[in-house]
Scaffold this active site. Structure first.
Site, short mmCIF file in Angstrom:
data_model
loop_
_atom_site.label_atom_id
_atom_site.label_comp_id
_atom_site.label_asym_id
_atom_site.label_seq_id
_atom_site.Cartn_x
_atom_site.Cartn_y
_atom_site.Cartn_z
N CYS A 422 -7.18 1.75 -3.70
CA CYS A 422 -6.03 2.50 -4.22
C CYS A 422 -6.10 2.70 -5.74
CB CYS A 422 -4.72 1.84 -3.82
SG CYS A 422 -4.60 0.10 -4.25
N ASP A 546 1.60 7.99 -4.11
CA ASP A 546 1.04 6.83 -3.41
C ASP A 546 -0.38 7.14 -2.92
OD1 ASP A 546 0.47 4.68 -1.78
OD2 ASP A 546 2.48 4.59 -0.90
N HIS A 548 -2.18 5.40 -0.97
CA HIS A 548 -2.48 4.74 0.30
C HIS A 548 -2.41 5.69 1.50
CE1 HIS A 548 -1.12 1.55 -2.48
NE2 HIS A 548 -2.01 0.80 -1.86
#
Length: 584
Positions: A422, A546, A548
């Site tokens: 990430c 994000d 992810h």
């Protein structure tokens, strides 16, 4: 700068002089900036509408003004020209003397010329219209009105390219300029006295080229043809000569023992952009205006070619920096990134001339328009936050990322980094911001390159390359400094509860720097894109991207899953800390 499709100056009577919003912003910047130089106004003849402005040093005599108007006119598209000059804070007492200077200096080759007196806001501004032929001004001043929006829908674009090979032969370094003069004169002779037609190649390269003499609105097929993003491309076609006697060329070779001669070939790529009303025919006047601009580009290339004797390829490039309401065309060598960095002083001068801000690069080679070419990040989503709604903070002030970025996340490019990559992906998003906003011509590094760079810096052992080990804020700072020369300021948050105490600093970062920020690290790294903060109540929300996310590039899925969205205090995504990167 002859206007294409124009029917003359027209009679505007008491109609106000219209200034487009982007041009008015330029004038406000010029008013607040240094007083050196004359501010000239750009627009399409016969419209009574100002599209832009430029500040040029000009002696107050006919020759000085002619040179200044030619310099500005050579940068804007064919179809725009210098329409006027702007004076700031002029009193009634000295307005008459300034009008006298204008009447004396404006070339008679122009059809019309406006003098704009800018005082406090558009209400306090007024204009006078000059007929250059009679040297007389309109009896009554014209009101000045700032338009509600830019005019684009009725405007189309043509693009004409012509490559010239300039062969230089000279016997002394000091005579290189004379050899260049001869080569440019020969090229100009070919353009000026050639019998040319203009061929239009069908979009996509399919089908036979055809002569173009109609209007853009008459073209069959796609209505998007002739937009700024995809202008109609025209080629010069030299018709064969008359029925006179034909003869074969004669070549004479005379060897010489003089070793003092030098020869070189310089490639000069002329490139003209024409802004035209979509319904205007491409007639003889239009063709003459394009050929005149090609000749102007030849003439104006001499100084740049002589100034850079090691360069062998020069191109005219088109730019549309966001503050401007029109494009500009500039000559650049086909330079390496290092050579382009050495041209920073020239770009600063162009920023000043075009009244552009100095806090970001707008005229680098990478800023040039690509005209329908593939994007720099094909298949990836850009600036995914732009479709979001409000944050829910009442009375808050938003401070956001400034400029586009690319959304990098888990599993992209068939690379499985789920569970450990990430921070790598957040770093790639940050690098993409510097690429897309033209601070660098570097590429976005992959995971292995990131690891190899950290090993090379001595931060990690050699076993780190090829591993699935996490990285954090410090490593990202090292990478950005090493690859891009970007410095950073690291703010540390022990928990999400600490973040509101630094809200002012975060907002200040986005207002002054505008770069994305990585927060967190290790297995929980995120990209911070903005803050909505009420400094009276302390309420705030953070715009989080994000990395992810593991699915395909689907904006609907990303929005529905809150992979890009506003987060409040206590949300896991808002915890951590990270480097706040500074613009170079």
């Amino acid at each position: 700068g002859a206007a294409m499709g124009s029917t003359g100056i027209g009679d505007h009577g008491g109609a106000p002089l219209i200034v487009e919003p982007s041009a008015w912003s330029q004038l406000e910047q010029a008013e607040d900036g240094p007083a050196e130089g004359r501010v000239f106004l750009v627009g399409a003849a016969g419209t009574g509408r100002i599209a832009g402005a430029a500040r040029v040093d000009a002696a107050d005599d006919p020759r000085g003004w002619s040179e200044a108007l030619e310099e500005v006119g050579s940068m804007v598209p064919v179809g725009l020209t210098c329409l006027g000059a702007c004076y700031f804070g002029t009193t009634e007492a000295n307005a008459a003397s300034e009008l006298d200077v204008v009447a004396r200096c404006v070339p008679k080759t122009l059809d019309e010329f406006y003098v704009l007196f800018k005082r406090e806001g558009p209400v306090g501004a007024e204009a006078r219209r000059l007929d250059p032929q009679t040297r007389r001004f309109s009896d009554a001043p014209l009101k000045v009105r700032v338009a509600d929006d830019e005019v684009e829908s009725e405007t189309g674009y043509l693009r004409i390219q012509l490559e010239q090979d300039l062969d230089l032969v000279y016997d002394e370094k000091s005579r290189r300029g004379e050899a260049l003069d001869r080569a440019l004169e020969a090229a100009a002779e070919t353009i000026e006295h050639g019998d040319f037609e203009f061929l239009r190649r069908p979009r996509g390269g399919q089908g036979q080229p055809r002569f173009f003499s109609s209007s853009l609105s008459d073209l069959p097929g796609d209505d998007a043809a002739g937009t700024l993003a995809d202008p109609v491309l025209l080629e010069l076609y030299a018709r064969s000569g008359g029925a006179g006697e034909r003869s074969a060329p004669i070549l004479r070779y005379e060897p010489t023992s003089d070793t003092g001669f030098e020869s070189e070939s310089v490639s000069l790529q002329l490139d003209v952009l024409a802004s035209v009303p979509r319904g205007a025919r491409f007639d003889e006047g239009s063709r003459a205006a394009v050929l005149a601009r090609l000749l102007s580009q030849l003439k104006r290339s001499k100084g740049e070619i002589l100034a850079r004797p090691s360069e062998r390829v020069f191109r005219y490039l088109h730019f549309h920096p966001p503050p401007l309401g029109h494009t500009v065309t500039l000559l650049y060598p086909d330079a390496s990134p290092e050579a382009e960095d050495a041209m920073a002083s020239r770009r600063r001068g162009l920023h000043a001339l075009l009244l552009l801000p100095l806090d970001r690069p707008l005229l680098r080679i990478s800023n040039a328009l690509s005209f329908g070419g593939p994007g720099r990040f094909p298949g990836k989503l850009l600036s995914v936050h732009e479709s979001l709604g409000g944050s829910g903070v009442e009375g808050g002030r938003r401070s956001m990322v400034s400029g586009p970025y690319c959304y990098f996340h888990y599993m992209q490019d068939r690379f499985d980094d789920a569970g450990w990559g990430c921070a790598y992906r957040s770093l790639q998003t940050i690098v993409s911001w510097f690429v897309l906003n033209d601070y660098t011509r570097a590429s976005v590094p992959g995971h292995r390159e990131i690891q190899e760079t950290l090993v090379g810096l001595g931060d990690k052992p050699s076993t780190f390359v090829g591993s699935k080990q996490w990285i954090g804020a410090i490593e990202i700072s090292f990478i950005l400094d090493s690859l891009l020369g970007v410095s950073s300021k690291v703010l540390t948050f022990n928990s999400g509860e600490e973040i509101p105490t630094r809200a002012r600093e975060i907002a200040r970062h986005f207002e002054t720097q505008g770069t994305p920020v990585m927060i967190g690290g290790g297995v929980l790294a995120y990209t911070l894109l903005g803050i909505d903060y009420n400094d009276q109540t302390g309420e705030c929300a953070f715009l989080i991207l994000d990395p992810h996310y593991t699915e395909d590039e689907d904006l609907g899925k990303i929005g529905a899953g809150a992979w890009c969205g506003w987060k409040r205090l206590g949300d896991q995504a808002a915890a951590g800390g990270g480097p706040f990167f500074q613009r170079p």
